[in-house]
Design a protein around this motif. Structure first.
Motif, PDB file in Angstrom:
ATOM      1  N   SER A  47     -43.427  12.962 -17.708  1.00  0.00           N
ATOM      2  CA  SER A  47     -44.198  12.082 -18.593  1.00  0.00           C
ATOM      3  C   SER A  47     -43.590  11.930 -19.983  1.00  0.00           C
ATOM      4  O   SER A  47     -44.193  11.308 -20.848  1.00  0.00           O
ATOM      5  N   VAL A  48     -42.416  12.480 -20.191  1.00  0.00           N
ATOM      6  CA  VAL A  48     -41.805  12.439 -21.530  1.00  0.00           C
ATOM      7  C   VAL A  48     -41.649  11.003 -22.026  1.00  0.00           C
ATOM      8  O   VAL A  48     -42.078  10.677 -23.141  1.00  0.00           O
ATOM      9  N   ASN A  49     -41.031  10.139 -21.247  1.00  0.00           N
ATOM     10  CA  ASN A  49     -40.788   8.769 -21.706  1.00  0.00           C
ATOM     11  C   ASN A  49     -42.079   8.032 -22.027  1.00  0.00           C
ATOM     12  O   ASN A  49     -42.159   7.317 -23.028  1.00  0.00           O
ATOM     13  N   ASP A  50     -43.086   8.196 -21.192  1.00  0.00           N
ATOM     14  CA  ASP A  50     -44.363   7.529 -21.448  1.00  0.00           C
ATOM     15  C   ASP A  50     -44.993   8.023 -22.747  1.00  0.00           C
ATOM     16  O   ASP A  50     -45.505   7.236 -23.550  1.00  0.00           O
ATOM     17  N   LEU A  51     -44.960   9.333 -22.977  1.00  0.00           N
ATOM     18  CA  LEU A  51     -45.539   9.886 -24.202  1.00  0.00           C
ATOM     19  C   LEU A  51     -44.774   9.430 -25.437  1.00  0.00           C
ATOM     20  O   LEU A  51     -45.371   9.064 -26.453  1.00  0.00           O
ATOM     21  N   VAL A  52     -43.455   9.442 -25.355  1.00  0.00           N
ATOM     22  CA  VAL A  52     -42.636   8.985 -26.484  1.00  0.00           C
ATOM     23  C   VAL A  52     -42.904   7.507 -26.769  1.00  0.00           C
ATOM     24  O   VAL A  52     -43.075   7.106 -27.926  1.00  0.00           O
ATOM     25  N   ASN A  53     -42.974   6.699 -25.728  1.00  0.00           N
ATOM     26  CA  ASN A  53     -43.235   5.266 -25.914  1.00  0.00           C
ATOM     27  C   ASN A  53     -44.617   4.993 -26.489  1.00  0.00           C
ATOM     28  O   ASN A  53     -44.778   4.134 -27.350  1.00  0.00           O
ATOM     29  N   ASP A  54     -45.622   5.722 -26.039  1.00  0.00           N
ATOM     30  CA  ASP A  54     -46.991   5.487 -26.498  1.00  0.00           C
ATOM     31  C   ASP A  54     -47.296   6.106 -27.853  1.00  0.00           C
ATOM     32  O   ASP A  54     -48.104   5.572 -28.611  1.00  0.00           O
ATOM     33  N   TYR A  55     -46.683   7.256 -28.170  1.00  0.00           N
ATOM     34  CA  TYR A  55     -47.043   7.991 -29.383  1.00  0.00           C
ATOM     35  C   TYR A  55     -45.916   8.096 -30.411  1.00  0.00           C
ATOM     36  O   TYR A  55     -46.126   8.621 -31.496  1.00  0.00           O
ATOM     37  N   ASN A  56     -44.707   7.629 -30.059  1.00  0.00           N
ATOM     38  CA  ASN A  56     -43.568   7.656 -30.972  1.00  0.00           C
ATOM     39  C   ASN A  56     -43.367   9.049 -31.591  1.00  0.00           C
ATOM     40  O   ASN A  56     -43.375   9.211 -32.816  1.00  0.00           O
ATOM     41  N   VAL A  57     -43.220  10.055 -30.737  1.00  0.00           N
ATOM     42  CA  VAL A  57     -43.053  11.439 -31.193  1.00  0.00           C
ATOM     43  C   VAL A  57     -41.663  11.959 -30.823  1.00  0.00           C
ATOM     44  O   VAL A  57     -40.987  11.410 -29.967  1.00  0.00           O
TER      45      VAL A  57
END
Length: 74
Positions: A47-57
């Motif tokens: 889920s790394v890419n989804d989290l980075v895309n959604d939360y910009n972390v």
């Protein structure tokens, strides 16, 4: 394989596997500060890419951190 650390509505996600919807539901409206990856097996990074895309972390990889004790300040 995922852990979510929460203090004062601030979140650190460790090893976000392939259950993105469940992870996002746990985050809700809290502030996601970053993601820590202990190693890059598929069940720890799904889920790394989804989290980075959604939360910009930022993503922190364990192997890039020296072997020592770390304190997380939130």
């Amino acid at each position: 394989n995922c852990y979510i650390l929460e203090i004062n509505n601030q979140i650190l996600v460790i090893d976000p596997g392939d259950e993105y919807r469940i992870i996002k539901k746990e985050i809700k409206n809290k502030k996601l500060l970053g993601i820590l990856i202990t190693h890059s097996h598929f069940d720890h990074i799904g889920s790394v890419n989804d989290l980075v895309n959604d939360y910009n972390v930022k993503v922190y990889k364990y192997e890039n951190l020296k072997e020592k004790e770390w304190t997380i300040y939130i």
